[in-house]
Design a protein around this motif. Structure first.
Motif, mmCIF file in Angstrom:
data_model
loop_
_atom_site.group_PDB
_atom_site.id
_atom_site.type_symbol
_atom_site.label_atom_id
_atom_site.label_comp_id
_atom_site.label_asym_id
_atom_site.label_seq_id
_atom_site.Cartn_x
_atom_site.Cartn_y
_atom_site.Cartn_z
ATOM 1 N N ALA A 35 0.829 -1.203 0.000
ATOM 2 C CA ALA A 35 0.000 0.000 0.000
ATOM 3 C C ALA A 35 0.865 1.254 0.000
ATOM 4 O O ALA A 35 0.613 2.209 -0.756
ATOM 5 C CB ALA A 35 -0.932 -0.010 1.210
ATOM 6 N N ALA A 36 1.912 1.246 0.831
ATOM 7 C CA ALA A 36 2.815 2.399 0.885
ATOM 8 C C ALA A 36 3.579 2.552 -0.424
ATOM 9 O O ALA A 36 3.741 3.665 -0.953
ATOM 10 C CB ALA A 36 3.787 2.235 2.057
ATOM 11 N N MET A 37 4.059 1.435 -0.964
ATOM 12 C CA MET A 37 4.825 1.467 -2.214
ATOM 13 C C MET A 37 3.982 2.009 -3.364
ATOM 14 O O MET A 37 4.430 2.868 -4.143
ATOM 15 C CB MET A 37 5.330 0.063 -2.540
ATOM 16 C CG MET A 37 6.198 -0.035 -3.778
ATOM 17 S SD MET A 37 6.716 -1.754 -4.080
ATOM 18 C CE MET A 37 7.905 -1.996 -2.751
ATOM 19 N N LEU A 38 2.757 1.528 -3.475
ATOM 20 C CA LEU A 38 1.887 1.979 -4.563
ATOM 21 C C LEU A 38 1.527 3.455 -4.410
ATOM 22 O O LEU A 38 1.474 4.185 -5.413
ATOM 23 C CB LEU A 38 0.620 1.126 -4.612
ATOM 24 C CG LEU A 38 0.784 -0.249 -5.248
ATOM 25 C CD1 LEU A 38 -0.481 -1.082 -5.045
ATOM 26 C CD2 LEU A 38 1.114 -0.134 -6.732
ATOM 27 N N ASP A 39 1.298 3.910 -3.204
ATOM 28 C CA ASP A 39 1.014 5.333 -3.000
ATOM 29 C C ASP A 39 2.198 6.180 -3.459
ATOM 30 O O ASP A 39 2.026 7.216 -4.115
ATOM 31 C CB ASP A 39 0.710 5.611 -1.531
ATOM 32 C CG ASP A 39 -0.697 5.193 -1.127
ATOM 33 O OD1 ASP A 39 -1.519 4.933 -2.031
ATOM 34 O OD2 ASP A 39 -0.972 5.115 0.086
ATOM 35 N N ASP A 40 3.412 5.745 -3.112
ATOM 36 C CA ASP A 40 4.611 6.473 -3.546
ATOM 37 C C ASP A 40 4.738 6.472 -5.065
ATOM 38 O O ASP A 40 5.016 7.505 -5.677
ATOM 39 C CB ASP A 40 5.869 5.844 -2.927
ATOM 40 C CG ASP A 40 6.034 6.174 -1.451
ATOM 41 O OD1 ASP A 40 5.437 7.159 -0.984
ATOM 42 O OD2 ASP A 40 6.772 5.442 -0.766
ATOM 43 N N LEU A 41 4.545 5.308 -5.684
ATOM 44 C CA LEU A 41 4.687 5.202 -7.135
ATOM 45 C C LEU A 41 3.621 6.021 -7.855
ATOM 46 O O LEU A 41 3.920 6.718 -8.843
ATOM 47 C CB LEU A 41 4.602 3.737 -7.561
ATOM 48 C CG LEU A 41 5.793 2.854 -7.179
ATOM 49 C CD1 LEU A 41 5.490 1.390 -7.487
ATOM 50 C CD2 LEU A 41 7.051 3.291 -7.921
ATOM 51 N N HIS A 42 2.389 5.954 -7.392
ATOM 52 C CA HIS A 42 1.313 6.734 -8.018
ATOM 53 C C HIS A 42 1.611 8.228 -7.923
ATOM 54 O O HIS A 42 1.368 8.980 -8.875
ATOM 55 C CB HIS A 42 -0.028 6.422 -7.359
ATOM 56 C CG HIS A 42 -0.566 5.060 -7.662
ATOM 57 N ND1 HIS A 42 -0.425 4.454 -8.895
ATOM 58 C CD2 HIS A 42 -1.262 4.187 -6.880
ATOM 59 C CE1 HIS A 42 -1.013 3.264 -8.865
ATOM 60 N NE2 HIS A 42 -1.512 3.078 -7.661
ATOM 61 N N GLU A 43 2.128 8.657 -6.790
ATOM 62 C CA GLU A 43 2.435 10.073 -6.605
ATOM 63 C C GLU A 43 3.554 10.508 -7.552
ATOM 64 O O GLU A 43 3.457 11.568 -8.198
ATOM 65 C CB GLU A 43 2.831 10.342 -5.159
ATOM 66 C CG GLU A 43 3.094 11.809 -4.841
ATOM 67 C CD GLU A 43 3.341 12.022 -3.358
ATOM 68 O OE1 GLU A 43 2.387 12.370 -2.640
ATOM 69 O OE2 GLU A 43 4.499 11.810 -2.924
ATOM 70 N N GLN A 44 4.613 9.707 -7.629
ATOM 71 C CA GLN A 44 5.709 10.037 -8.547
ATOM 72 C C GLN A 44 5.222 10.097 -9.991
ATOM 73 O O GLN A 44 5.571 11.011 -10.744
ATOM 74 C CB GLN A 44 6.817 8.993 -8.433
ATOM 75 C CG GLN A 44 7.560 8.969 -7.110
ATOM 76 C CD GLN A 44 8.570 7.832 -7.079
ATOM 77 O OE1 GLN A 44 9.470 7.775 -7.907
ATOM 78 N NE2 GLN A 44 8.420 6.921 -6.142
ATOM 79 N N ALA A 45 4.407 9.112 -10.383
ATOM 80 C CA ALA A 45 3.912 9.052 -11.751
ATOM 81 C C ALA A 45 3.015 10.238 -12.064
ATOM 82 O O ALA A 45 3.119 10.860 -13.135
ATOM 83 C CB ALA A 45 3.174 7.746 -11.990
ATOM 84 N N ALA A 46 2.116 10.574 -11.146
ATOM 85 C CA ALA A 46 1.186 11.676 -11.373
ATOM 86 C C ALA A 46 1.925 13.001 -11.544
ATOM 87 O O ALA A 46 1.585 13.809 -12.418
ATOM 88 C CB ALA A 46 0.185 11.768 -10.221
ATOM 89 N N THR A 47 2.932 13.216 -10.706
ATOM 90 C CA THR A 47 3.722 14.450 -10.810
ATOM 91 C C THR A 47 4.429 14.529 -12.154
ATOM 92 O O THR A 47 4.439 15.574 -12.815
ATOM 93 C CB THR A 47 4.745 14.520 -9.669
ATOM 94 O OG1 THR A 47 4.056 14.505 -8.415
ATOM 95 C CG2 THR A 47 5.588 15.780 -9.770
ATOM 96 N N PHE A 48 5.007 13.411 -12.576
ATOM 97 C CA PHE A 48 5.736 13.377 -13.841
ATOM 98 C C PHE A 48 4.794 13.587 -15.027
ATOM 99 O O PHE A 48 5.079 14.356 -15.946
ATOM 100 C CB PHE A 48 6.467 12.042 -13.967
ATOM 101 C CG PHE A 48 7.069 11.790 -15.320
ATOM 102 C CD1 PHE A 48 8.136 12.532 -15.778
ATOM 103 C CD2 PHE A 48 6.560 10.785 -16.133
ATOM 104 C CE1 PHE A 48 8.693 12.299 -17.025
ATOM 105 C CE2 PHE A 48 7.102 10.540 -17.382
ATOM 106 C CZ PHE A 48 8.175 11.302 -17.823
ATOM 107 N N ILE A 49 3.666 12.902 -15.022
ATOM 108 C CA ILE A 49 2.727 12.987 -16.147
ATOM 109 C C ILE A 49 2.161 14.399 -16.276
ATOM 110 O O ILE A 49 1.906 14.883 -17.387
ATOM 111 C CB ILE A 49 1.596 11.958 -15.972
ATOM 112 C CG1 ILE A 49 2.161 10.539 -16.119
ATOM 113 C CG2 ILE A 49 0.469 12.183 -16.985
ATOM 114 C CD1 ILE A 49 1.195 9.446 -15.698
#
Length: 262
Positions: A231-245
């Motif tokens: 859950a923590a890993m996916l939240d981090d990855l989603h946040e990084q991806a959203a910022t980049f996109i």
């Protein structure tokens, strides 16, 4: 995997469908995860690949991305003494990553997320991608971000670890429990070096000796820990991806009018 894989993994699609999705602006994901790398007695050699594709599928669902075939060979020199484990040279691996990532961008994809589940592959991938259009590529480290390290520190009971250990085994118990043989999980001895060199299964006198090949204590792993870590890993990855996109690429930025003095 529980996702609409026919819409996300391009290897299961027709080329014209891929072309249409690229034309519609779909983000690309390139997973990197070993399929021939030992993970102790209790986890399969394709553990990294399983993690990479599981995470990529969840991210693709969130952003409706296209997932390219996983790069399953990489630079993993610490494990070659164990049967079945393979490792490319740094130069070969860097060239491999650079060519594939360049072709993905060349196909018309506006943005590329490189999802890397390795550790020894992090620096080589960074170097490979540095020679491409940095504004269109983001290298995602699965252990990077504010949430995962904090949760890992809170949950970990082992005294040391980083490979097929308590944390990685917990992740696999949450992702693919049918592939984990906890009856064969075996803790590694406390190694002399905090960060070991190439591990060995055959020399008990070596400071890097690990009979099973793990580094840490997988016997302390649980599915509950894995769920919290994921859950923590996916939240981090989603946040990084959203910022980049959300960041505009050069061709998306409005042209700036310039006055010319005559």
């Amino acid at each position: 995997m529980g996702s609409d894989t026919g819409r996300h993994f391009i290897e299961r699609m027709h080329w014209d469908d891929v072309a249409r999705r690229i034309g519609d602006g779909a983000v690309a994901i390139l997973p990197i995860g070993a399929a021939a790398k030992q993970h102790g007695f209790h986890l399969p050699l394709n553990t990294d690949r399983i993690q990479a594709e599981w995470l990529a599928a969840r991210m693709a669902e969130k952003i409706d991305a296209l997932i390219w075939p996983t790069l399953t060979y990489g630079h993993y020199p610490a494990f070659t003494a164990y049967a079945g484990s393979s490792s490319l040279s740094i130069s070969t691996f860097e060239a491999f990553v650079r060519e594939i990532a360049g072709q993905i961008l060349g196909s018309g994809c506006k943005k590329l997320l490189v999802l890397n589940t390795g550790i020894s592959t992090l620096a080589p991938v960074d170097r490979a991608l540095a020679r491409l259009d940095g504004e269109r590529i983001r290298h995602l480290w699965i252990h990077e971000g504010p949430r995962y390290p904090r949760v890992a520190r809170q949950l970990a009971e082992q005294g040391h670890g980083s490979h097929a250990d308590e944390l990685e085994t917990s992740l696999m118990l949450a992702m693919a429990p049918h592939l984990v043989d906890m009856a064969r999980a075996e803790a590694s001895p406390a190694l002399i070096r905090e960060t070991p060199g190439a591990l060995t299964p055959s020399d008990p006198h070596s400071p890097n000796y690990s009979r099973s090949g793990c580094y840490g204590d997988p016997t302390r792993a649980t599915a509950a820990k894995g769920e919290a870590l994921l859950a923590a890993m996916l939240d981090d990855l989603h946040e990084q991806a959203a910022t980049f996109i959300a960041q505009a690429t050069p061709e998306q930025r409005p042209a700036v009018s310039q006055s010319v003095l005559r």
